[in-house]
Design a protein around this motif. Structure first.
Motif, PDB file in Angstrom:
ATOM      1  N   LEU A  73       0.895  -1.021   0.141  1.00  0.00           N
ATOM      2  CA  LEU A  73       0.381  -0.007   0.045  1.00  0.00           C
ATOM      3  C   LEU A  73       0.648   1.173   0.059  1.00  0.00           C
ATOM      4  CD1 LEU A  73      -2.955  -0.853   2.553  1.00  0.00           C
ATOM      5  CD2 LEU A  73      -2.762  -1.152  -0.082  1.00  0.00           C
ATOM      6  N   GLY A  74       1.985   1.396   0.930  1.00  0.00           N
ATOM      7  CA  GLY A  74       2.859   2.696   0.973  1.00  0.00           C
ATOM      8  C   GLY A  74       3.203   2.586  -0.357  1.00  0.00           C
ATOM      9  N   LYS A  75       3.690   1.775  -1.329  1.00  0.00           N
ATOM     10  CA  LYS A  75       4.268   1.970  -2.575  1.00  0.00           C
ATOM     11  C   LYS A  75       3.342   2.538  -3.479  1.00  0.00           C
ATOM     12  CE  LYS A  75       6.715  -0.110  -6.303  1.00  0.00           C
ATOM     13  NZ  LYS A  75       7.473  -1.537  -6.626  1.00  0.00           N
ATOM     14  N   ALA A  76       2.198   1.889  -3.444  1.00  0.00           N
ATOM     15  CA  ALA A  76       0.999   2.542  -4.310  1.00  0.00           C
ATOM     16  C   ALA A  76       0.588   3.911  -4.316  1.00  0.00           C
ATOM     17  CB  ALA A  76      -0.084   1.262  -4.148  1.00  0.00           C
ATOM     18  N   ILE A  77       0.556   4.100  -2.808  1.00  0.00           N
ATOM     19  CA  ILE A  77       0.216   5.517  -2.364  1.00  0.00           C
ATOM     20  C   ILE A  77       1.326   6.594  -2.706  1.00  0.00           C
ATOM     21  CG2 ILE A  77      -0.292   7.127  -0.322  1.00  0.00           C
ATOM     22  CD1 ILE A  77      -1.780   4.340   0.785  1.00  0.00           C
ATOM     23  N   ALA A  78       2.596   6.086  -2.594  1.00  0.00           N
ATOM     24  CA  ALA A  78       3.557   7.000  -2.757  1.00  0.00           C
ATOM     25  C   ALA A  78       3.554   7.143  -4.426  1.00  0.00           C
ATOM     26  CB  ALA A  78       5.129   6.329  -2.512  1.00  0.00           C
ATOM     27  N   ARG A  79       3.326   6.330  -5.295  1.00  0.00           N
ATOM     28  CA  ARG A  79       3.406   6.526  -6.685  1.00  0.00           C
ATOM     29  C   ARG A  79       2.172   7.373  -7.207  1.00  0.00           C
ATOM     30  NH1 ARG A  79       1.914   1.442  -7.866  1.00  0.00           N
ATOM     31  NH2 ARG A  79       4.056   0.667  -8.116  1.00  0.00           N
ATOM     32  N   ARG A  80       1.091   7.077  -6.349  1.00  0.00           N
ATOM     33  CA  ARG A  80      -0.073   8.176  -6.586  1.00  0.00           C
ATOM     34  C   ARG A  80       0.305   9.521  -6.317  1.00  0.00           C
ATOM     35  NH1 ARG A  80      -5.587   7.477  -8.289  1.00  0.00           N
ATOM     36  NH2 ARG A  80      -6.535   9.693  -8.024  1.00  0.00           N
TER      37      ARG A  80
ATOM     38  N   SER B 280       1.626   4.118   6.587  1.00  0.00           N
ATOM     39  CA  SER B 280       1.198   2.749   5.960  1.00  0.00           C
ATOM     40  C   SER B 280       1.968   1.450   6.631  1.00  0.00           C
ATOM     41  CB  SER B 280       1.318   2.819   4.434  1.00  0.00           C
ATOM     42  OG  SER B 280       0.840   1.607   3.755  1.00  0.00           O
ATOM     43  N   ALA B 281       3.249   1.571   7.144  1.00  0.00           N
ATOM     44  CA  ALA B 281       4.027   0.565   7.494  1.00  0.00           C
ATOM     45  C   ALA B 281       3.318  -0.164   8.592  1.00  0.00           C
ATOM     46  CB  ALA B 281       5.258   1.386   8.293  1.00  0.00           C
ATOM     47  N   GLY B 282       3.188  -1.488   8.412  1.00  0.00           N
ATOM     48  CA  GLY B 282       2.424  -2.446   9.593  1.00  0.00           C
ATOM     49  C   GLY B 282       3.007  -3.656   9.340  1.00  0.00           C
TER      50      GLY B 282
ATOM     51  N   ILE C 261      -6.610  -6.514   1.264  1.00  0.00           N
ATOM     52  CA  ILE C 261      -6.202  -5.875  -0.062  1.00  0.00           C
ATOM     53  C   ILE C 261      -5.159  -6.777  -0.570  1.00  0.00           C
ATOM     54  CG2 ILE C 261      -5.020  -3.720  -1.132  1.00  0.00           C
ATOM     55  CD1 ILE C 261      -7.864  -3.269   0.233  1.00  0.00           C
ATOM     56  N   ARG C 262      -5.121  -7.006  -1.955  1.00  0.00           N
ATOM     57  CA  ARG C 262      -3.950  -7.732  -2.396  1.00  0.00           C
ATOM     58  C   ARG C 262      -2.586  -7.265  -2.450  1.00  0.00           C
ATOM     59  NH1 ARG C 262      -5.766 -11.366  -6.226  1.00  0.00           N
ATOM     60  NH2 ARG C 262      -7.304 -10.052  -6.696  1.00  0.00           N
ATOM     61  N   THR C 263      -1.742  -7.588  -1.614  1.00  0.00           N
ATOM     62  CA  THR C 263      -0.409  -6.876  -1.445  1.00  0.00           C
ATOM     63  C   THR C 263       0.515  -8.415  -0.649  1.00  0.00           C
ATOM     64  OG1 THR C 263      -0.593  -6.262   0.877  1.00  0.00           O
ATOM     65  CG2 THR C 263      -1.362  -4.667  -0.560  1.00  0.00           C
ATOM     66  N   ALA C 264       1.661  -7.997  -1.180  1.00  0.00           N
ATOM     67  CA  ALA C 264       2.627  -8.835  -0.456  1.00  0.00           C
ATOM     68  C   ALA C 264       2.601  -9.045   1.087  1.00  0.00           C
ATOM     69  CB  ALA C 264       4.114  -8.393  -0.915  1.00  0.00           C
ATOM     70  N   MET C 265       1.903  -8.248   1.794  1.00  0.00           N
ATOM     71  CA  MET C 265       1.894  -8.188   3.315  1.00  0.00           C
ATOM     72  C   MET C 265       0.867  -9.514   3.343  1.00  0.00           C
ATOM     73  SD  MET C 265       0.203  -5.421   5.675  1.00  0.00           S
ATOM     74  CE  MET C 265       0.199  -5.603   7.440  1.00  0.00           C
TER      75      MET C 265
ATOM     76  N   VAL D 268      -6.877   1.846  -3.040  1.00  0.00           N
ATOM     77  CA  VAL D 268      -6.713   2.377  -1.513  1.00  0.00           C
ATOM     78  C   VAL D 268      -5.727   3.770  -1.741  1.00  0.00           C
ATOM     79  CG1 VAL D 268      -5.222   2.138   0.463  1.00  0.00           C
ATOM     80  CG2 VAL D 268      -6.443  -0.059  -0.484  1.00  0.00           C
ATOM     81  N   ALA D 269      -4.867   3.613  -2.857  1.00  0.00           N
ATOM     82  CA  ALA D 269      -4.222   4.766  -3.178  1.00  0.00           C
ATOM     83  C   ALA D 269      -4.831   6.011  -3.501  1.00  0.00           C
ATOM     84  CB  ALA D 269      -2.958   4.545  -4.287  1.00  0.00           C
ATOM     85  N   ALA D 270      -5.979   5.420  -4.514  1.00  0.00           N
ATOM     86  CA  ALA D 270      -6.831   6.583  -4.965  1.00  0.00           C
ATOM     87  C   ALA D 270      -7.733   7.445  -3.956  1.00  0.00           C
ATOM     88  CB  ALA D 270      -7.826   5.957  -5.934  1.00  0.00           C
TER      89      ALA D 270
END
Length: 257
Positions: free
Chosen positions: A25-32, A97-99, A197-201, A228-230
Motif C-alpha cells: 500500500l505504501g508504494k502504491a500511495i507514494a506512486r499516486r 502505511s507501515a505495519g 487488500i491484495r499485497t505482499a503483506m 486504496v491509493a486513490a
C-alpha cells in the motif's frame, strides 16, 4: 472513474512522507502522490527494496528520497522526520502505511506474548511516534494532513489475529483523540480502514484466514492497492478540509459503521 486516474498538480509544492513505502500500500500511495506532484520521503526498514522503489519512482519523474527507518524506534523516527525537514524544508503530508500482520489463525492461548508486543510496537507505537513528531513540525506552519492506515480488523476484530486486531483498534482511537487536539491548528488526522487488500503483506497469511476475511466482503473480492491509493490521495489533499478524526471505509461493503 478508473482508480488509476490521477490529478496532476494536486500536490505541487507539497512534501509527503509515506511509511512502508518500499512495497504494498505504501508504494502504491507514494506512486499516486508522486504522479500528482508531491515530493516524496519514503520510510522503510527494508533498505534494498526501498532503494529499488525509489529508483522506480525516479524513473517516473518523481522527486523522491529514501530513509531507512524502523518506525517502532522513537529516536529513529524523530531523526528521520527532522532529516526530511532539513532535506525538503517542510512536511505537508504523512501517510503512515507501515505495519505487520503477525500470527494468524492463532488462538490467544497459543499467541506468544513476544509476538503481541512486536505487532503492537510496529502498528500502534509506530503510529503514535509518526503522529507525534509529524505534528511537531506541521503545527508552526498551521497546515498538515496525516493519514494512518488502520484496518477493518480494528473495527470488528478478526479471530485468530488478536495482536493485529488490537493494534489497529488502537490506531483508530489514536486518530480520534489526536484529531481533536489539532482540530483548530490547520492539521487534519484521519484513518483508513481497509478490508483485505491484495499485497505482499498477505503472502504469509494462512489460506483459511484469508478465505475467512474474503468471505466477509460483500463484493466478494480482495481490494487492490491502487484503489486504496486513490482514496488516500483524496483524504490527504487540500480540498479535504472539513474532515478530521474520521475512519474512512474501503472494505468492499464489509464495514457497517
Amino acid at each position: 472513474m478508473n482508480a488509476s486516474a490521477s490529478f496532476p498538480g494536486r500536490y505541487t509544492d507539497q512534501v509527503a512522507i509515506v511509511t512502508g513505502g518500499a512495497e504494498g500500500l505504501g508504494k502504491a500511495i507514494a506512486r499516486r502522490l508522486g504522479a500528482e506532484g508531491a515530493s516524496l520521503a519514503l520510510f522503510d526498514r527494508n533498505t534494498d527494496l526501498l532503494n529499488s522503489t525509489v529508483d522506480e519512482l525516479m524513473a517516473l519523474n518523481s522527486n523522491v528520497r529514501p530513509y531507512s527507518v524502523d518506525i517502532s524506534q522513537e529516536e529513529q523516527v524523530k531523526k528521520a522526520i527532522e532529516q526530511v525537514v532539513a532535506d525538503f524544508g517542510k512536511i505537508d503530508v504523512v501517510v503512515h502505511s507501515a505495519g505487520i500482520v503477525g500470527p494468524t489463525s492463532t488462538n490467544i492461548t497459543a499467541y506468544a506474548t513476544a509476538d503481541f508486543e512486536q505487532v503492537c510496537a510496529v502498528n500502534l507505537l509506530g503510529s503514535f511516534l509518526m503522529t507525534k513528531y509529524a505534528v511537531t513540525h506541521m503545527a508552526p506552519q498551521r497546515y498538515g494532513r496525516i493519514l494512518l492506515i488502520a484496518s477493518i480488523a480494528g473495527k470488528e476484530g478478526n479471530p485468530g489475529m488478536v495482536g493485529y486486531s488490537v493494534s489497529k483498534a488502537g490506531v483508530i482511537g489514536l486518530v480520534k483523540a489526536i484529531a481533536k487536539e489539532y482540530a483548530t491548528a490547520g492539521i487534519t488526522i484521519n484513518g483508513l480502514a481497509p478490508a483485505v487488500i491484495r499485497t505482499a503483506m498477505n503472502a504469509n497469511t494462512a489460506t483459511e484466514q484469508l478465505a475467512y476475511m474474503t468471505a466477509k466482503i460483500p463484493m466478494g473480492r480482495l481490494g487492490e492497492a491502487e484503489e486504496v491509493a486513490a482514496m488516500a490521495s483524496f483524504i490527504v489533499s487540500p480540498e479535504n478540509s472539513f474532515s478530521t478524526g474520521f475512519i474512512y471505509d474501503i472494505s468492499g461493503g464489509r464495514a457497517t459503521y
